[in-house]
Design a protein around this motif. Structure first.
Motif, short mmCIF file in Angstrom:
data_model
loop_
_atom_site.label_atom_id
_atom_site.label_comp_id
_atom_site.label_asym_id
_atom_site.label_seq_id
_atom_site.Cartn_x
_atom_site.Cartn_y
_atom_site.Cartn_z
N LEU A 129 47.26 37.51 29.95
CA LEU A 129 45.84 37.55 29.54
C LEU A 129 45.65 38.56 28.42
CD1 LEU A 129 44.03 37.58 33.02
CD2 LEU A 129 44.12 35.67 31.41
N PRO A 130 46.24 38.32 27.27
CA PRO A 130 46.13 39.31 26.18
C PRO A 130 44.69 39.58 25.75
CG PRO A 130 47.02 37.21 25.38
CD PRO A 130 47.02 37.14 26.87
N GLU A 131 43.78 38.62 25.99
CA GLU A 131 42.37 38.85 25.63
C GLU A 131 41.66 39.72 26.67
OE1 GLU A 131 40.22 35.28 24.17
OE2 GLU A 131 42.15 34.28 24.48
N GLY A 132 42.26 39.88 27.84
CA GLY A 132 41.73 40.77 28.86
C GLY A 132 40.63 40.16 29.70
N VAL A 133 40.44 40.77 30.88
CA VAL A 133 39.33 40.36 31.74
C VAL A 133 38.07 41.07 31.28
CG1 VAL A 133 40.87 39.97 33.69
CG2 VAL A 133 39.76 42.19 33.44
N GLY A 134 36.94 40.75 31.92
CA GLY A 134 35.69 41.41 31.54
C GLY A 134 35.55 42.75 32.18
N GLU A 135 34.99 42.78 33.38
CA GLU A 135 34.74 44.03 34.08
C GLU A 135 35.62 44.13 35.32
OE1 GLU A 135 31.01 46.42 36.23
OE2 GLU A 135 30.77 44.34 35.58
N VAL A 136 36.13 45.32 35.58
CA VAL A 136 36.87 45.60 36.81
C VAL A 136 36.01 46.48 37.70
CG1 VAL A 136 38.87 46.80 37.79
CG2 VAL A 136 39.16 45.34 35.80
N VAL A 137 35.82 46.08 38.94
CA VAL A 137 35.03 46.88 39.89
C VAL A 137 35.91 47.22 41.08
CG1 VAL A 137 32.85 45.86 39.19
CG2 VAL A 137 34.12 44.82 41.05
#
Length: 289
Positions: A129-137
């Motif tokens: 996932l080189p574009e990355g996830v959104g938010e990590v909680v």
């Protein structure tokens, strides 16, 4: 929650580990005074995110922590060569309500940003996932599956017995972090470590390692003896699932890390440092006194 058992002369050793079946199975004999010559234990039960914080603050003598937190605590604590959790086919899972969900820009719940699970997730994401996830909680691990099921987060990174129960929540496994780690490295998956304060001294540390190893072997020799302790703290977990949990997470690496166990820990921390996820550790930082 604390439970003190005095079995030897002198002050009890302050220790914290989780109420999960693998930890209560491993420490049952020691906590109940059945390991000859072992020090008394003053036990605090706490989830891994809490014990990681305890280690960073130097609060207790002995702790079960994530391997991921070691770079921040190895100056004060030594890694014991036994009692922890490594293995194969036992890695954290990424769960979603929808199969095949694209995680780019999505919200992902994790059990701790200093957990090994999160470190494995970050290494996996760097590859796929080189574009990355959104938010990590961050959520307590037992709240993650309900949060995914109820749509409060898009995905959840789960550990422990969730591997056996996630389908009960109608969830799907998007990716297996351990499978990715093993295919990339050929090494077992490092999850949880037992650490003890270096200030206790080399002789005392060796005694603690011997006590932990003896407690593990006594649990294997008489599994029934640990059942009351496991059930008392298993948070209403089904006994069959508890047994599966123990069978997966308590293995030869629990008795002794061995060459491949140490290689796995070094590999994890080296790769994570190269990605800028953790500080680099000294070459001898994992050496046991």
């Amino acid at each position: 929650m604390s439970n003190t058992t005095t079995v030897t002369d002198g002050e009890a050793l302050k220790i914290a580990y989780s109420p999960c079946p693998n930890d209560t199975f491993v420490f049952d004999a020691w906590a109940h005074g059945r390991v000859p010559g072992a020090p008394a234990l003053d036990v605090t039960f706490a989830d891994i995110d809490i014990t990681n914080g305890m280690a960073e603050r130097g609060e207790l003598d002995v702790l079960k922590v994530s391997y991921a937190v070691l770079p921040w605590v190895l100056e004060e604590y030594a890694l014991l060569p036994c009692g922890g959790a490594l293995g194969r086919g036992c890695g954290p899972l990424v769960l979603t309500r929808e199969p095949g969900l694209d995680l780019v820009g999505r919200t992902v719940a994790v059990p701790s940003e200093r957990s090994t699970a999160y470190l494995l997730f970050r290494l996996w994401a760097a590859d796929v996932l080189p574009e990355g996830v959104g938010e990590v909680v961050v959520l307590p691990f037992h709240e993650i599956m309900p949060a995914v099921r109820d749509g409060r987060v898009d995905a959840g990174l789960v550990i422990h017995e969730a591997r056996f129960t996630y389908q009960d929540y109608g969830l799907h496994c998007l990716a297996d972090m351990g499978e990715h780690w093993e295919s990339a490295t050929g090494l077992p998956i490092p999850l949880g470590a037992i650490i003890a304060k270096r200030s206790l001294g080399a002789e005392r540390l060796r005694e603690l390692a011997a006590s932990a190893r003896a407690s593990v072997r006594m649990a294997w020799d008489d599994p029934q003896a640990s059942r009351p302790y496991v059930r008392a703290h298993a948070q209403e977990l089904d006994p069959v699932v508890a047994d599966q949990h123990i069978g997966l997470y308590v293995n030869e690496f629990t008795a002794d890390l061995g060459e491949s166990g140490y290689a796995a820990v070094r590999g994890l921390l080296t790769r994570a440092a190269a990605e800028g996820l953790v500080p680099a550790i000294a070459p001898d930082a994992l050496a046991f006194p």
